[in-house]
Design a protein around this motif. Structure first.
Motif, PDB file in Angstrom:
ATOM      1  N   ASN A 102       9.559 -12.772 -11.820  1.00 30.58           N
ATOM      2  CA  ASN A 102      10.704 -12.991 -10.948  1.00 30.58           C
ATOM      3  C   ASN A 102      10.627 -14.349 -10.259  1.00 30.58           C
ATOM      4  N   GLY A 103       9.401 -14.851 -10.066  1.00 25.32           N
ATOM      5  CA  GLY A 103       9.247 -16.116  -9.374  1.00 25.32           C
ATOM      6  C   GLY A 103       9.136 -17.324 -10.281  1.00 25.32           C
ATOM      7  N   VAL A 104       9.183 -17.104 -11.603  1.00 22.34           N
ATOM      8  CA  VAL A 104       9.117 -18.243 -12.516  1.00 22.34           C
ATOM      9  C   VAL A 104      10.417 -19.023 -12.403  1.00 22.34           C
TER      10      VAL A 104
ATOM     11  N   ILE B 177       5.585 -30.856 -18.788  1.00 23.45           N
ATOM     12  CA  ILE B 177       5.854 -30.725 -17.352  1.00 23.45           C
ATOM     13  C   ILE B 177       6.324 -29.313 -17.030  1.00 23.45           C
ATOM     14  N   GLY B 178       7.187 -28.768 -17.902  1.00 24.73           N
ATOM     15  CA  GLY B 178       7.646 -27.399 -17.713  1.00 24.73           C
ATOM     16  C   GLY B 178       6.494 -26.411 -17.761  1.00 24.73           C
ATOM     17  N   LEU B 179       5.581 -26.637 -18.704  1.00 27.41           N
ATOM     18  CA  LEU B 179       4.409 -25.762 -18.828  1.00 27.41           C
ATOM     19  C   LEU B 179       3.577 -25.797 -17.545  1.00 27.41           C
ATOM     20  N   ALA B 180       3.381 -27.008 -17.026  1.00 27.68           N
ATOM     21  CA  ALA B 180       2.604 -27.136 -15.790  1.00 27.68           C
ATOM     22  C   ALA B 180       3.290 -26.391 -14.649  1.00 27.68           C
ATOM     23  N   LEU B 181       4.609 -26.550 -14.573  1.00 34.03           N
ATOM     24  CA  LEU B 181       5.379 -25.880 -13.522  1.00 34.03           C
ATOM     25  C   LEU B 181       5.257 -24.365 -13.656  1.00 34.03           C
ATOM     26  N   PHE B 182       5.325 -23.891 -14.894  1.00 33.59           N
ATOM     27  CA  PHE B 182       5.200 -22.461 -15.183  1.00 33.59           C
ATOM     28  C   PHE B 182       3.856 -21.935 -14.691  1.00 33.59           C
TER      29      PHE B 182
ATOM     30  N   ILE C 276       3.238 -19.447 -11.465  1.00 34.73           N
ATOM     31  CA  ILE C 276       2.665 -18.115 -11.726  1.00 34.73           C
ATOM     32  C   ILE C 276       1.462 -17.884 -10.830  1.00 34.73           C
ATOM     33  N   VAL C 277       0.598 -18.890 -10.715  1.00 35.48           N
ATOM     34  CA  VAL C 277      -0.603 -18.723  -9.885  1.00 35.48           C
ATOM     35  C   VAL C 277      -0.197 -18.527  -8.416  1.00 35.48           C
ATOM     36  N   VAL C 278       0.711 -19.397  -7.932  1.00 41.94           N
ATOM     37  CA  VAL C 278       1.132 -19.292  -6.528  1.00 41.94           C
ATOM     38  C   VAL C 278       1.761 -17.928  -6.255  1.00 41.94           C
ATOM     39  N   ASN C 279       2.648 -17.505  -7.163  1.00 38.42           N
ATOM     40  CA  ASN C 279       3.323 -16.228  -6.955  1.00 38.42           C
ATOM     41  C   ASN C 279       2.366 -15.057  -7.039  1.00 38.42           C
ATOM     42  N   ALA C 280       1.404 -15.123  -7.960  1.00 40.92           N
ATOM     43  CA  ALA C 280       0.463 -14.012  -8.109  1.00 40.92           C
ATOM     44  C   ALA C 280      -0.355 -13.846  -6.832  1.00 40.92           C
TER      45      ALA C 280
END
Lengths: 305, 341
Positions: A135-137, B310-315, B319-323
């Motif tokens: 959801n946060g991606v 860049i998109g991969l890095a953002l992904f 993900i880490v921040v949200n997790a």
């Protein structure tokens, strides 16, 4: 012996036994209390100000450009007055329909798994966690992923790709709200159905889901409203189109995309259309969100959610 | 002495000899014809499980496809991609540092502005405001979340940017220009404007999560602190905020995750220029906005590949921040459902 308090329980001066220093301290604490309360009120006002400003500007700049042509015409070429966003509204509808067809069934099924089959299992916790993280991606990452997956091999942008992106983005929201709503359904109802010999799949479909349906519909509408305004993932998938477009395998117009194109253009006429389009978009989203709130607040299970 | 026979199955069977052997109730009939129930049940459960696992599949697929498509750039630049500040599509020289800087700077500015305000709103809504006002204020802040990014962008371009250019910017450079953060040409677009838009956009998520977390604090805590003679603010500070601080940090991080990936509004007001400058008036670019701005114009495989990297890095970062943030929020609300984002 009764020990009646000699000091009446006065609320006006409860601390009259304090020393001078303590009284000063009390005054300071009271002042801090009022000061911080004031800050909290101020913060609320500051937060609501942009909302008021945005809504005001949308109506102020957008309302005058809304007319019949706006809802029936396709965009006019540069320099020509008039023109509308009819194809964008239709295109948004097509993309959102595709997205709902893909995202809602998968989302509801995952929610059913979490609430009815996976209670307490590690796998269910992992699914729930992954859904929240997904959801946060950022939506733009979803956009380039689907670009790489669908658009690149096909070598052309398409409405289908736009639908897939938004569909995927709907899944986590629908999953989590479905789970929440199903977990408010009382166990007695399920047990009653199972006790009559109804198979479990039938119980889930006809009893649990049916009982929770107002809440689940709410969740679907919220997910729908959320993706309805998405622009970034559509840049690389649906791409936009200046003409009527119905084919799923071709670029298609979408309202948020058209707003973006108009907003960054240098023409005043197009800026006006961008405001009008935003007003239409926001009215659609807000009406659906508000309706859903009202509908959900008088759901089947009072106090359930 | 029992005058009436109780209706135990044995008595019932004795009274109706036929019932024990061949009861023909509709339910019994229904059950006896349902031999396929077990098969249907297990396949239904399998189908639901499959759908649930598709969420893993989506995450894995995004990761896989982004890795494959950014292969060219991964091989060409390696880890140094993230520490180089060159961005020259013509000569095929790419580095992501300016965008990392832009993303971090705008997100930091946004958090700086949004966190105190969001906490203020949450405190007001949960502790101070009269009951009838609670629902409308929560609803209004959630409406802020429902406004699409592109509409924020539109508002930013036509209202906020002129305001920054003509009023706020000159004021800041006059009063705080000596710090170096508010110097140089002021076009209205730039880091500061993007930070303000971002702050408005992440406010609702932080404040609604904080509100949920603060509501999860048991009332006995509040009553206990008040009974010790605390003022209301001390009660909030000691009884509520201290108990929910882990969750609040989690909520702030979820807001950060949003800010890192927010695209359209930022693209429209940040000025889109890959540079690193101390001045907050300077136009810049973020990881998300460079993708939005240049992806469809990317000619050449390496260019495209660099943007996808860049998109991969953002992904990965989001993900880490949200997790981490989710785990923190869950720790406080104990797995209770958190208000939908």
């Amino acid at each position: 012996m009764s020990t009646q308090p000699t000091v009446p329980p006065s609320h006006s001066r409860p601390m009259n036994f304090q020393s001078k220093a303590m009284r000063f301290n009390t005054a300071r604490r009271a002042a801090t209390n009022h000061f911080v309360s004031g800050l909290a009120v101020l913060a609320t006002v500051i937060v609501l100000a942009p909302l008021a400003a945005i809504l005001f500007y949308l109506v102020y700049k957008g309302a005058s450009s809304l007319n019949l042509a706006f809802f029936t015409n396709v965009p006019a070429p540069v320099g020509q007055p008039g023109g509308g966003m009819a194809n964008s509204i239709l295109g948004s509808g097509v993309i959102l329909l595709l997205a709902s067809l893909m995202g809602i069934p998968v989302g509801i099924a995952s929610g059913v798994y979490l609430a009815e089959f996976g209670r307490g299992k590690m796998l269910a916790n992992a699914v729930r966690f992954t859904a929240d993280v997904l959801n946060g991606v950022p939506s733009i990452v979803m956009g380039i992923a689907i670009y790489s997956l669908v658009v690149m091999p096909q070598k052309h942008f398409s409405a289908l790709a736009g639908g897939i992106v938004l569909g995927i983005m709907m899944v986590p929201t629908v999953t989590r709200t479905t789970e929440e709503m199903l977990s408010t359904v009382p166990h007695a109802i399920r047990e009653a159905a199972l006790g009559l010999g109804v198979p479990k799949w039938r119980t889930v479909l006809s009893v649990s889901l049916r009982t929770a349906s107002p809440g689940i519909i709410t969740g679907c509408m919220l997910a729908f409203a959320r993706v309805a305004g998405e622009t970034a993932p559509l840049l690389f998938t649906a791409f936009g189109n200046q003409f009527w477009s119905f084919k799923l395998n071709e670029p298609i117009a979408a309202l948020p995309l058209q707003i973006f194109v108009y907003a960054i253009s240098p023409y005043d006429e197009w800026h006006r259309l961008a405001w009008a389009g935003s007003l239409v978009l926001i009215v659609m989203i807000m009406v659906s969100v508000t309706l859903v709130r009202i509908y959900a607040s008088r759901g089947v299970l009072k106090g359930g959610s | 002495m029992p005058t009436e026979p109780s209706l135990t199955p044995a008595v019932f069977a004795a009274a109706n000899p036929a019932a024990g052997e061949s009861a023909s109730s509709p339910i019994r009939d229904y059950l006896s014809t349902r031999s396929s129930g077990r098969f249907a049940d297990s396949s239904f459960a399998a189908l639901m499980l499959l759908c649930a696992c598709s969420i893993f599949a989506i995450v894995a697929f995004i990761f896989w496809i982004l890795t494959v498509r950014s292969h060219l750039s991964l091989v060409q630049f390696g880890w140094k991609f993230f520490s180089r500040s060159a961005w020259d599509p013509v000569s095929g020289d790419f580095g992501a540092l300016p965008f990392i800087y832009g993303t971090l700077a705008t997100s930091f500015l946004a958090l700086l502005m949004a966190v105190p305000l969001a906490l203020g709103v949450a405190v007001f809504v949960t502790e101070l405001c009269p009951k009838p006002l609670r629902a409308p204020i929560s609803f209004l802040t959630e409406l802020l979340a429902a406004i699409p990014s592109v509409v924020y962008g539109l508002w930013g371009v036509f209202v906020l940017v002129p305001l920054m250019r003509d009023v706020v910017g000159p004021f800041l450079s006059k009063t705080l220009g000596w710090t170096g953060f508010f110097s140089g040409a002021n076009f209205g677009v730039g880091l500061l404007t993007a930070g303000i838009i971002l702050a408005i956009m992440i406010l609702p998520i932080i404040s609604s999560l904080t509100r949920d977390i603060m509501l999860a604090v048991p009332n006995s805590q509040r009553e206990g602190v008040l009974a010790l003679g605390a003022t209301r603010w001390e009660m909030i500070r000691v009884g509520v905020l201290r108990n929910s601080r882990i969750g609040i940090v989690g909520a702030i991080m979820l807001g950060l995750g949003r800010a890192l990936g927010e695209t359209m509004a930022v693209t429209m007001v940040i000025g889109n220029h890959p540079n690193i400058s101390r001045s907050l008036f300077a136009p810049a670019n973020t990881l998300a906005s460079v993708i939005a701005g240049e992806f469809t114009e990317a000619t050449g495989d390496l260019y495209l590949s660099a943007l996808i990297e860049i998109g991969l890095a953002l992904f990965l970062v989001t993900i880490v921040v949200n997790a981490i943030a989710r785990l923190m929020v869950w720790a406080v609300t104990r797995g209770a459902p958190v208000g939908a984002a």
